[in-house]
Design an enzyme around this catalytic site. Structure first.
Site, PDB file in Angstrom:
ATOM      1  N   HIS A   1      -1.773   0.615  -5.897  1.00  0.00           N
ATOM      2  CA  HIS A   1      -2.988  -0.162  -5.658  1.00  0.00           C
ATOM      3  C   HIS A   1      -4.068   0.827  -5.263  1.00  0.00           C
ATOM      4  O   HIS A   1      -3.777   1.984  -4.973  1.00  0.00           O
ATOM      5  CB  HIS A   1      -2.753  -1.209  -4.562  1.00  0.00           C
ATOM      6  CG  HIS A   1      -2.190  -0.633  -3.303  1.00  0.00           C
ATOM      7  ND1 HIS A   1      -2.976  -0.148  -2.288  1.00  0.00           N
ATOM      8  CD2 HIS A   1      -0.899  -0.432  -2.911  1.00  0.00           C
ATOM      9  CE1 HIS A   1      -2.197   0.309  -1.311  1.00  0.00           C
ATOM     10  NE2 HIS A   1      -0.934   0.165  -1.671  1.00  0.00           N
TER      11      HIS A   1
ATOM     12  N   THR B   1      -4.771   0.655   1.692  1.00  0.00           N
ATOM     13  CA  THR B   1      -4.324   0.042   2.945  1.00  0.00           C
ATOM     14  C   THR B   1      -5.337   0.174   4.078  1.00  0.00           C
ATOM     15  O   THR B   1      -5.795  -0.819   4.640  1.00  0.00           O
ATOM     16  CB  THR B   1      -2.979   0.669   3.375  1.00  0.00           C
ATOM     17  OG1 THR B   1      -2.042   0.443   2.332  1.00  0.00           O
ATOM     18  CG2 THR B   1      -2.468   0.052   4.662  1.00  0.00           C
TER      19      THR B   1
END
Length: 364
Positions: free
Chosen positions: A300, A23
């Site tokens: 992720h 992120t």
């Protein structure tokens, strides 16, 4: 969203995030045009090798945040910028002082509708008070993806809700004039489950990797051994064990000295990056030792070559062609796209001006 795509420009096979596909590194690459090694946010959590200070997602000291983000560039040119939640925007740096009413400190409990309406209200200000550049952020469907993985019905429901919010934004903008919208994600998501685990303690026959050496386990293994240990020797012994066939799922982890990582990852030119980096196969996770904990979810942070790590790029407005599909590209190109639309000179970055010219319609 379909309407934006139909009447705008879309990266047909998605936007390519920077590595690691996490992120904070990706949000900051989007607004600086720099790879993480150059903008300094090399992970969501990391430590300074010199001072041992710890960076986390609430760190607002300017020393961490290198490069020049778009809001700073915009203000440098005498224009106004507003940020509704974006990593780095709360940091007072250069000409940017996170002005009240134009810069929101992150608070995940603020309803999404309120975020949209706040941005729309900027357009009702006096013309010289309207920001030339604005950011708007939603946590979903990432929030659900981590809990249930990318293929759960909850993800579909979250996307439907975001689609409604985009509709609310578009309806509000249509009443207020021509605006260029760039809609992006910061990364993709892949399912993870307990059977796809690699345990560092299984390597003890070859080398003991101590817990305090490890800065992150998954989906990017990052190891900083203390002085007196040879990173090269550690990498060699780890890879010997992983390739031996005796370590469960060992074939799904490859360990590198950071300077020997594939150059396409651009992940070596910073002292903040630990000397040993492990690339984990898609969907696998590294843990220190076996536990009885059971979980299935989503993650992720993996190699940005995996298609599952890609996200969206949809652009709509007077400077974007209608119904155009473009090849996938890396998100470091977006900084120059925005400075070109605003017709201002940006800071040096890893994107190219040629890319911006290839995407945008000629200025009117």
């Amino acid at each position: 969203m379909d309407r934006l795509i139909k009447n705008g420009t879309e990266a047909e096979l998605g936007l390519i995030p920077v590595f690691p596909t996490l992120t904070f590194p990706n949000h900051y690459s989007i607004v600086t045009g720099l790879y993480p090694a150059y903008h300094g946010i090399i992970n969501n959590y990391f430590s300074d090798p010199i001072t041992s200070d710890q960076f986390n997602m609430a760190s607002h000291e300017p020393k961490w945040w290198l490069g020049e983000p778009l809001w700073e560039t915009v203000v440098n040119h005498g224009l106004k910028a507003s940020t509704y939640f974006w990593p780095g925007s709360e940091v007072n740096k250069g000409s940017w002082n996170c002005p009240k009413d134009y810069c929101m400190f992150y608070n995940g409990s603020v309803p999404f509708e309120e975020r949209v309406d706040t941005v729309l209200n900027y357009f009702d200000l006096a013309s010289d008070e309207i920001p030339s550049f604005m950011t708007l952020y939603f946590e979903d469907p990432d929030h659900q993806g981590h809990k249930v993985g990318p293929d759960d019905p909850q993800i579909t429901e979250a996307v439907v809700e975001i689609d409604k919010l985009i509709g609310r934004l578009i309806r509000g903008l249509e009443e207020r004039g021509d605006v260029n919208i760039i809609m992006v994600g910061d990364h993709g998501m892949v399912g993870t489950c307990d059977k796809k685990l690699i345990f560092l303690d299984d390597l003890v026959k070859w080398i003991e990797i101590r817990k305090e050496w490890v800065q992150s386990y998954s989906p990017l293994l990052a190891i900083r051994p203390p002085p007196g240990y040879s990173p090269k020797d550690i990498v060699a012994k780890m890879n010997e064990g992983l390739k031996s066939g005796s370590v469960k799922n060992g074939e799904y982890l490859r360990v590198f000295l950071k300077e020997e990582l594939p150059s396409r990852l651009h992940y070596s030119a910073s002292d903040r990056i630990p000397p040993i980096i492990g690339l984990i196969e898609e969907g696998f996770k590294v843990e220190q030792k076996r536990t009885k904990r059971q979980e299935c979810g989503g993650a992720h942070g993996y190699d940005n070559a995996f298609f599952s790590m890609r996200t969206i790029f949809i652009a709509h407005g007077p400077q974007f062609a209608r119904g155009r599909k473009v090849p996938s590209f890396e998100n470091v190109q977006i900084y120059n796209l925005v400075t070109s639309i605003l017709n201002i000179e940006g800071a040096p970055n890893n994107g190219t001006m040629a890319f911006a010219k290839s995407i945008l319609l000629p200025s009117r």
